[in-house]
Scaffold this active site. Sequence first.
Site, PDB file in Angstrom:
ATOM      1  N   TYR A 123      -3.432 -21.263 -28.465  1.00 36.62           N
ATOM      2  CA  TYR A 123      -4.847 -21.549 -28.711  1.00 36.62           C
ATOM      3  C   TYR A 123      -5.075 -21.603 -30.226  1.00 36.62           C
ATOM      4  CZ  TYR A 123      -5.633 -20.847 -23.708  1.00 36.62           C
ATOM      5  OH  TYR A 123      -5.593 -20.938 -22.331  1.00 36.62           O
ATOM      6  N   HIS A 151       2.984 -19.941 -19.410  1.00 34.95           N
ATOM      7  CA  HIS A 151       1.818 -20.828 -19.461  1.00 34.95           C
ATOM      8  C   HIS A 151       1.865 -22.029 -18.513  1.00 34.95           C
ATOM      9  CE1 HIS A 151      -1.553 -21.789 -22.592  1.00 34.95           C
ATOM     10  NE2 HIS A 151      -1.890 -22.243 -21.415  1.00 34.95           N
ATOM     11  N   SER A 182     -10.818 -22.665 -16.605  1.00 37.91           N
ATOM     12  CA  SER A 182     -11.915 -23.649 -16.662  1.00 37.91           C
ATOM     13  C   SER A 182     -12.797 -23.537 -15.421  1.00 37.91           C
ATOM     14  CB  SER A 182     -11.384 -25.077 -16.826  1.00 37.91           C
ATOM     15  OG  SER A 182     -10.818 -25.256 -18.100  1.00 37.91           O
ATOM     16  N   PRO A 183     -13.290 -22.326 -15.105  1.00 39.99           N
ATOM     17  CA  PRO A 183     -14.081 -22.142 -13.881  1.00 39.99           C
ATOM     18  C   PRO A 183     -15.392 -22.931 -13.882  1.00 39.99           C
ATOM     19  CG  PRO A 183     -14.230 -20.194 -15.267  1.00 39.99           C
ATOM     20  CD  PRO A 183     -13.168 -21.074 -15.870  1.00 39.99           C
ATOM     21  N   LEU A 184     -15.868 -23.298 -15.079  1.00 45.27           N
ATOM     22  CA  LEU A 184     -17.131 -24.035 -15.151  1.00 45.27           C
ATOM     23  C   LEU A 184     -16.888 -25.522 -15.413  1.00 45.27           C
ATOM     24  CD1 LEU A 184     -19.149 -21.341 -17.151  1.00 45.27           C
ATOM     25  CD2 LEU A 184     -19.112 -21.730 -14.676  1.00 45.27           C
ATOM     26  N   GLY A 185     -15.650 -25.945 -15.223  1.00 40.50           N
ATOM     27  CA  GLY A 185     -15.348 -27.368 -15.384  1.00 40.50           C
ATOM     28  C   GLY A 185     -14.786 -27.736 -16.741  1.00 40.50           C
ATOM     29  N   GLY A 186     -14.612 -26.737 -17.613  1.00 39.41           N
ATOM     30  CA  GLY A 186     -14.011 -26.993 -18.926  1.00 39.41           C
ATOM     31  C   GLY A 186     -15.048 -27.040 -20.031  1.00 39.41           C
ATOM     32  N   ALA A 191     -19.998 -27.563 -18.568  1.00 40.26           N
ATOM     33  CA  ALA A 191     -20.659 -26.592 -17.688  1.00 40.26           C
ATOM     34  C   ALA A 191     -21.977 -27.132 -17.113  1.00 40.26           C
ATOM     35  CB  ALA A 191     -20.895 -25.282 -18.435  1.00 40.26           C
TER      36      ALA A 191
HETATM   37  N1  LIG Z   1      -3.715 -21.540 -18.197  1.00 37.69           N
HETATM   38  C1  LIG Z   1      -4.125 -22.705 -18.620  1.00 37.69           C
HETATM   39  O1  LIG Z   1      -3.382 -23.707 -18.595  1.00 37.69           O
HETATM   40  C2  LIG Z   1      -5.525 -22.825 -19.127  1.00 37.69           C
HETATM   41  C3  LIG Z   1      -6.096 -24.092 -19.392  1.00 37.69           C
HETATM   42  C4  LIG Z   1      -7.420 -24.136 -19.830  1.00 37.69           C
HETATM   43  C5  LIG Z   1      -8.141 -22.962 -20.018  1.00 37.69           C
HETATM   44  N2  LIG Z   1      -7.552 -21.755 -19.794  1.00 37.69           N
HETATM   45  C6  LIG Z   1      -8.291 -20.477 -19.953  1.00 37.69           C
HETATM   46  O2  LIG Z   1      -9.471 -20.536 -19.174  1.00 37.69           O
HETATM   47  C7  LIG Z   1     -10.583 -20.190 -19.986  1.00 37.69           C
HETATM   48  C8  LIG Z   1     -11.846 -20.856 -19.479  1.00 37.69           C
HETATM   49  O3  LIG Z   1     -11.728 -22.253 -19.477  1.00 37.69           O
HETATM   50  P1  LIG Z   1     -12.485 -23.188 -20.529  1.00 37.69           P
HETATM   51  O4  LIG Z   1     -12.915 -22.381 -21.680  1.00 37.69           O
HETATM   52  O5  LIG Z   1     -11.585 -24.346 -20.730  1.00 37.69           O
HETATM   53  O6  LIG Z   1     -13.706 -23.779 -19.714  1.00 37.69           O
HETATM   54  P2  LIG Z   1     -14.898 -23.166 -18.829  1.00 37.69           P
HETATM   55  O7  LIG Z   1     -14.837 -21.700 -18.812  1.00 37.69           O
HETATM   56  O8  LIG Z   1     -14.898 -23.896 -17.557  1.00 37.69           O
HETATM   57  O9  LIG Z   1     -16.148 -23.666 -19.634  1.00 37.69           O
HETATM   58  C9  LIG Z   1     -16.440 -23.248 -20.919  1.00 37.69           C
HETATM   59  C10 LIG Z   1     -17.797 -23.820 -21.245  1.00 37.69           C
HETATM   60  O10 LIG Z   1     -18.760 -23.232 -20.409  1.00 37.69           O
HETATM   61  C11 LIG Z   1     -19.885 -22.852 -21.130  1.00 37.69           C
HETATM   62  N3  LIG Z   1     -20.385 -21.624 -20.511  1.00 37.69           N
HETATM   63  C12 LIG Z   1     -19.723 -20.436 -20.376  1.00 37.69           C
HETATM   64  N4  LIG Z   1     -20.475 -19.552 -19.721  1.00 37.69           N
HETATM   65  C13 LIG Z   1     -21.652 -20.165 -19.435  1.00 37.69           C
HETATM   66  C14 LIG Z   1     -22.836 -19.765 -18.786  1.00 37.69           C
HETATM   67  N5  LIG Z   1     -22.963 -18.531 -18.272  1.00 37.69           N
HETATM   68  N6  LIG Z   1     -23.851 -20.654 -18.686  1.00 37.69           N
HETATM   69  C15 LIG Z   1     -23.725 -21.896 -19.194  1.00 37.69           C
HETATM   70  N7  LIG Z   1     -22.632 -22.343 -19.827  1.00 37.69           N
HETATM   71  C16 LIG Z   1     -21.595 -21.482 -19.947  1.00 37.69           C
HETATM   72  C17 LIG Z   1     -19.426 -22.640 -22.535  1.00 37.69           C
HETATM   73  O11 LIG Z   1     -20.474 -22.944 -23.374  1.00 37.69           O
HETATM   74  P3  LIG Z   1     -20.592 -22.456 -24.906  1.00 37.69           P
HETATM   75  O12 LIG Z   1     -19.383 -23.024 -25.597  1.00 37.69           O
HETATM   76  O13 LIG Z   1     -21.866 -23.055 -25.333  1.00 37.69           O
HETATM   77  O14 LIG Z   1     -20.528 -20.982 -24.926  1.00 37.69           O
HETATM   78  C18 LIG Z   1     -18.246 -23.589 -22.650  1.00 37.69           C
HETATM   79  O15 LIG Z   1     -18.656 -24.866 -23.109  1.00 37.69           O
HETATM   80  C19 LIG Z   1     -10.142 -20.676 -21.376  1.00 37.69           C
HETATM   81  O16 LIG Z   1     -10.971 -20.149 -22.378  1.00 37.69           O
HETATM   82  C20 LIG Z   1      -8.722 -20.205 -21.390  1.00 37.69           C
HETATM   83  O17 LIG Z   1      -8.675 -18.819 -21.678  1.00 37.69           O
HETATM   84  C21 LIG Z   1      -6.267 -21.673 -19.337  1.00 37.69           C
END
Ligand SMILES: NC(=O)c1ccc[n+]([C@@H]2O[C@H](COP(=O)([O-])OP(=O)(O)OC[C@H]3O[C@@H](n4cnc5c(N)ncnc54)[C@H](OP(=O)(O)O)[C@@H]3O)[C@@H](O)[C@H]2O)c1
Length: 286
Positions: free
Chosen positions: A53, A128, A208-212, A216
Amino acid sequence: MQQRPIGDRTVSAIGLGEMPLSIEGRPDRRQAIATIHASLDAGVTIIDTADAYSLGVHEHGHGEELVAEALAAYPGPTDDVLVATKGGHRRPGDGSWTVHGDPAYVKEACEASLKRLGVEAIGLYQYHRPDPTVPWAESVGALADLLDEGKILMAGVSNANVARIDEAQQVLGGRLVSVQNEFSPRFRSSEGELEHCERLGIAFIPWSPLGGIGNADDIQRDHPAFAEVAAEVGASPQQVTLAWMLAKGSRVIPIPGSSRPETAIASPAAAGISLTPEQVSRLDAS
Ligand SMILES: NC(=O)c1ccc[n+]([C@@H]2O[C@H](COP(=O)([O-])OP(=O)(O)OC[C@H]3O[C@@H](n4cnc5c(N)ncnc54)[C@H](OP(=O)(O)O)[C@@H]3O)[C@@H](O)[C@H]2O)c1
């Protein structure tokens, strides 16, 4: 906050994904630290990061250094915080992600993560992503060695299908504690792995529980039942998304990413929402 088991530990049912604080579009360091602190204030005790990251190989380990700095600067106790990191990816700096599953590389990567996190053993170390050029059992075998050597306390895999989960469990001699796969309203094809983890009694960590990042707000547009249920329970569609995941299995621990304290506070609050079976089925179908 509601707690969930992972290996021999218990953590908050909702964690923090650190990636938006380290990759393209990230906030400045002050806001990044404030976001992690807001999450800890809200009761989060699992933070997911990865050595990859970063913006590129010139700052490989950016996310781990940030988490270490935030934990050291936090005024409250942090002993109960599980830092879950990963190895096996690198970022050349052109926006792409390369995979490196050679066991010698994975072990070297873990050594570097130990130093950056400033710990004697990593709480949860996750391989990973499968490297098509290296047999899965060999890459996961590196985790078995790291466990045996006491360099990691728990081992997990990421981006693994059911067959790979079973093989990892075998290679690790039953010591696999978690699987981290993509899972969200728009990406449901890892539901089989979620159910498999439930059967095995190991944690399923939706990424990416919120779609990435940046997506969101698409949830309510593309899956209207999430907005409908949100209105019924007095929460946001994003919070309902996290509550829906928690309802899908007792081992599910979503790790929503945040780049602002506001969302870092809003997400953990979803652990307090209980949905009826009827609401869960409506969300399943949406
Ligand atoms: N293992 C893998 O290959 C892999 C790949 C991708 C991700 N990951 C992990 O999964 C984690 C989560 O995925 P992600 O960060 O890609 O995407 P995500 O959690 O699906 O979405 C992040 C987005 O959601 C918004 N958000 C978060 N909480 C919210 C809420 N309560 N209400 C409204 N909007 C909200 C954030 O907004 P703001 O930015 O405005 O706060 C950000 O833009 C990563 O941070 C990483 O640690 C792992």
